[in-house]
Design a protein around this motif. Structure first.
Motif, PDB file in Angstrom:
ATOM      1  N   ASP A 115       3.599  20.768   0.252  1.00  0.00           N
ATOM      2  CA  ASP A 115       3.588  22.125   0.789  1.00  0.00           C
ATOM      3  C   ASP A 115       3.504  23.174  -0.310  1.00  0.00           C
ATOM      4  OD1 ASP A 115       3.895  21.562   3.653  1.00  0.00           O
ATOM      5  OD2 ASP A 115       5.864  20.786   3.083  1.00  0.00           O
ATOM      6  N   GLY A 116       3.697  22.741  -1.566  1.00  0.00           N
ATOM      7  CA  GLY A 116       3.540  23.652  -2.687  1.00  0.00           C
ATOM      8  C   GLY A 116       4.821  24.262  -3.223  1.00  0.00           C
ATOM      9  N   TYR A 117       5.981  23.721  -2.839  1.00  0.00           N
ATOM     10  CA  TYR A 117       7.254  24.266  -3.301  1.00  0.00           C
ATOM     11  C   TYR A 117       7.982  23.262  -4.193  1.00  0.00           C
ATOM     12  CZ  TYR A 117       6.390  27.551   0.505  1.00  0.00           C
ATOM     13  OH  TYR A 117       5.825  28.487   1.343  1.00  0.00           O
ATOM     14  N   GLU A 118       8.798  23.781  -5.100  1.00  0.00           N
ATOM     15  CA  GLU A 118       9.623  22.910  -5.943  1.00  0.00           C
ATOM     16  C   GLU A 118      10.485  22.050  -5.026  1.00  0.00           C
ATOM     17  OE1 GLU A 118      12.866  21.274  -7.842  1.00  0.00           O
ATOM     18  OE2 GLU A 118      13.269  23.167  -6.763  1.00  0.00           O
ATOM     19  N   ILE A 119      10.592  20.781  -5.348  1.00  0.00           N
ATOM     20  CA  ILE A 119      11.123  19.813  -4.383  1.00  0.00           C
ATOM     21  C   ILE A 119      12.588  20.044  -4.018  1.00  0.00           C
ATOM     22  CG2 ILE A 119      11.757  18.073  -6.140  1.00  0.00           C
ATOM     23  CD1 ILE A 119      10.640  15.990  -4.023  1.00  0.00           C
ATOM     24  N   PHE A 306      16.085  35.897   3.230  1.00  0.00           N
ATOM     25  CA  PHE A 306      15.712  35.582   4.612  1.00  0.00           C
ATOM     26  C   PHE A 306      14.339  36.155   4.938  1.00  0.00           C
ATOM     27  CE2 PHE A 306      15.548  35.778   9.169  1.00  0.00           C
ATOM     28  CZ  PHE A 306      16.293  34.700   9.601  1.00  0.00           C
ATOM     29  N   ASP A 307      14.111  37.409   4.568  1.00  0.00           N
ATOM     30  CA  ASP A 307      12.826  38.057   4.850  1.00  0.00           C
ATOM     31  C   ASP A 307      11.692  37.365   4.106  1.00  0.00           C
ATOM     32  OD1 ASP A 307      14.111  39.834   6.498  1.00  0.00           O
ATOM     33  OD2 ASP A 307      14.100  41.499   5.062  1.00  0.00           O
ATOM     34  N   TRP A 308      11.938  37.006   2.841  1.00  0.00           N
ATOM     35  CA  TRP A 308      10.915  36.308   2.051  1.00  0.00           C
ATOM     36  C   TRP A 308      10.574  34.969   2.707  1.00  0.00           C
ATOM     37  CZ3 TRP A 308      10.816  31.468  -0.071  1.00  0.00           C
ATOM     38  CH2 TRP A 308       9.729  31.182  -0.915  1.00  0.00           C
ATOM     39  N   THR A 309      11.605  34.239   3.117  1.00  0.00           N
ATOM     40  CA  THR A 309      11.388  32.924   3.715  1.00  0.00           C
ATOM     41  C   THR A 309      10.652  33.040   5.036  1.00  0.00           C
ATOM     42  OG1 THR A 309      13.487  32.223   2.710  1.00  0.00           O
ATOM     43  CG2 THR A 309      12.509  30.760   4.342  1.00  0.00           C
ATOM     44  N   GLU A 310      11.056  33.989   5.856  1.00  0.00           N
ATOM     45  CA  GLU A 310      10.397  34.174   7.140  1.00  0.00           C
ATOM     46  C   GLU A 310       8.919  34.493   6.963  1.00  0.00           C
ATOM     47  OE1 GLU A 310      11.328  36.341  11.373  1.00  0.00           O
ATOM     48  OE2 GLU A 310      11.696  37.505   9.549  1.00  0.00           O
ATOM     49  N   LYS A 311       8.611  35.344   5.987  1.00  0.00           N
ATOM     50  CA  LYS A 311       7.208  35.694   5.739  1.00  0.00           C
ATOM     51  C   LYS A 311       6.431  34.471   5.255  1.00  0.00           C
ATOM     52  CE  LYS A 311       4.167  38.975   3.380  1.00  0.00           C
ATOM     53  NZ  LYS A 311       3.174  37.939   3.031  1.00  0.00           N
ATOM     54  N   GLU A 312       7.027  33.696   4.352  1.00  0.00           N
ATOM     55  CA  GLU A 312       6.372  32.482   3.854  1.00  0.00           C
ATOM     56  C   GLU A 312       6.047  31.530   4.994  1.00  0.00           C
ATOM     57  OE1 GLU A 312       5.698  30.880   0.534  1.00  0.00           O
ATOM     58  OE2 GLU A 312       5.434  33.031   0.183  1.00  0.00           O
ATOM     59  N   MET A 313       7.021  31.290   5.829  1.00  0.00           N
ATOM     60  CA  MET A 313       6.831  30.346   6.926  1.00  0.00           C
ATOM     61  C   MET A 313       5.883  30.907   7.991  1.00  0.00           C
ATOM     62  SD  MET A 313       8.595  27.714   5.936  1.00  0.00           S
ATOM     63  CE  MET A 313       8.051  28.230   4.274  1.00  0.00           C
ATOM     64  N   ARG A 314       5.947  32.208   8.235  1.00  0.00           N
ATOM     65  CA  ARG A 314       5.056  32.813   9.220  1.00  0.00           C
ATOM     66  C   ARG A 314       3.614  32.778   8.732  1.00  0.00           C
ATOM     67  NH1 ARG A 314       6.359  35.016  13.532  1.00  0.00           N
ATOM     68  NH2 ARG A 314       8.518  35.346  12.911  1.00  0.00           N
ATOM     69  N   ASP A 315       3.426  33.037   7.445  1.00  0.00           N
ATOM     70  CA  ASP A 315       2.077  32.996   6.876  1.00  0.00           C
ATOM     71  C   ASP A 315       1.469  31.602   6.986  1.00  0.00           C
ATOM     72  OD1 ASP A 315       2.254  35.661   6.270  1.00  0.00           O
ATOM     73  OD2 ASP A 315       2.597  35.377   4.120  1.00  0.00           O
ATOM     74  N   ARG A 316       2.335  30.588   7.056  1.00  0.00           N
ATOM     75  CA  ARG A 316       1.862  29.208   7.203  1.00  0.00           C
ATOM     76  C   ARG A 316       1.627  28.835   8.669  1.00  0.00           C
ATOM     77  NH1 ARG A 316       2.501  25.483   3.128  1.00  0.00           N
ATOM     78  NH2 ARG A 316       3.048  26.416   1.140  1.00  0.00           N
TER      79      ARG A 316
END
Length: 324
Positions: A115-119, A306-316
């Motif tokens: 997924d492109g993230y540090e494990i 939380f906002d950063w994570t939500e945006k990351e997941m929403r963009d996916r």
């Protein structure tokens, strides 16, 4: 380590209540599953390996013959697997009383998931955030029909959230931390676990933004426990060294037994001694309310993450509805 007067045998009858424990096939997670099942709960074991989960179930049944246990496939290194696991659970159960985000890795060599993230950041934090997000509607629906304070979410963290984080706490400019130590990457992921609970409580806690949708939350430091995690930290030392060192630490009382490591999780997820007034708390060994690091108490950092994570997941494209 400090201890409260809490006894796992004191938790109420959990018959008819469903819980999900990630990493419930081994270590603290397995001990947590056994503790809940002993009191009548139906428990889903979230794990990557069906074979290992079935072995854990068979082992628990030896001591708790009445245990109602089920396997739920979930691979925390694969976000699509996490979303699928949440969907499967929602399709199979009408109510969910507790989610324990227990699984994790520690001190492993630098690697990036597909997924492109540090494990460590994905396994310990991102995937559990995503799992929680997809299960919140079911948790909220359960809470609306249940006794106030009975529906709960627990993130298992560690005191590493205080001792090993980067200076910024969460390094948004370099979340992979490739040039940092494996334990710094671990510390960042564990701080993220605590911040997740802090903001989740801000939204859904007893005094949260959605007062009619109450979920009691806690971040749990289980203690320094003899688990498979201690054998994973191969970025710090070879396995040939870690094994003997772990055995010495256990003999010296530095590492405690797995059953005791489950006490704080069981306390936070099911005990009547952990009440609505404790929601958002940081629980330390064993079953005591403690104080997390200064960064873990930063509400603005929690909201930003939380906002950063939500945006990351929403963009996916793997989120269904918007949450605050």
């Amino acid at each position: 380590m400090p201890s409260s007067l809490f006894n796992p045998e004191s938790i109420p009858d959990l018959k008819g209540k469903v819980y999900l424990v990630t990493g419930g096939n081994t270590g603290i997670g397995k001990a947590t599953v056994a503790g809940l099942a002993e009191h009548g709960a139906t428990v889903y074991i979230g794990a990557r390996s069906k074979g290992k989960a079935e072995l854990a179930i068979a082992d628990i049944l030896k001591t708790v013959p009445s245990a109602d246990l089920h396997y739920l496939h979930i691979d925390l290194a694969d976000l699509s697997s996490v979303a699928k696991a949440a969907k499967t659970l929602r399709e199979n159960v009408a109510a969910l009383y507790g989610l324990i985000n227990n699984a994790g890795i520690m001190g492993v060599p630098y690697a990036v998931t597909n997924d492109g993230y540090e494990i460590q950041f994905q396994t310990n934090y991102l995937s559990h955030w995503l799992l929680t997000y997809h299960l919140v509607p079911l948790l909220v629906e359960t809470a609306r029909k249940s006794v106030s304070g009975s529906v709960r979410v627990v993130n298992v963290t560690s005191d590493g959230h205080e001792h090993f984080t980067p200076n910024a706490g969460i390094n948004f400019e370099d979340l992979d931390l490739k040039s940092a130590s494996s334990m710094t990457r671990y510390g960042q992921s564990k701080l993220a676990n605590v911040l997740h609970i802090k903001h989740l409580n801000t939204i859904y806690g007893p005094k949260g933004e959605y007062l009619a949708e109450e979920i009691v939350c806690a971040a749990v430091h289980p203690g320094h426990i003899d688990t498979a995690l201690n054998k994973q930290t191969t970025a710090l030392a070879p396995a040939s060294i870690l094994g003997p060192v772990t055995r010495v630490m256990k003999c010296l009382g530095i590492l405690d037994e797995q059953e005791k490591g489950a006490w704080s999780s069981i306390f936070a997820i099911a005990s009547s001694d952990f009440g609505r007034e404790h929601s958002g708390a940081y629980v330390v060994p064993y079953a005591k309310i403690g104080t997390p690091s200064e960064k873990a108490r930063d509400a603005e950092l929690a909201r930003r993450l939380f906002d950063w994570t939500e945006k990351e997941m929403r963009d996916r494209g793997i989120l269904e509805t918007r949450q605050r």
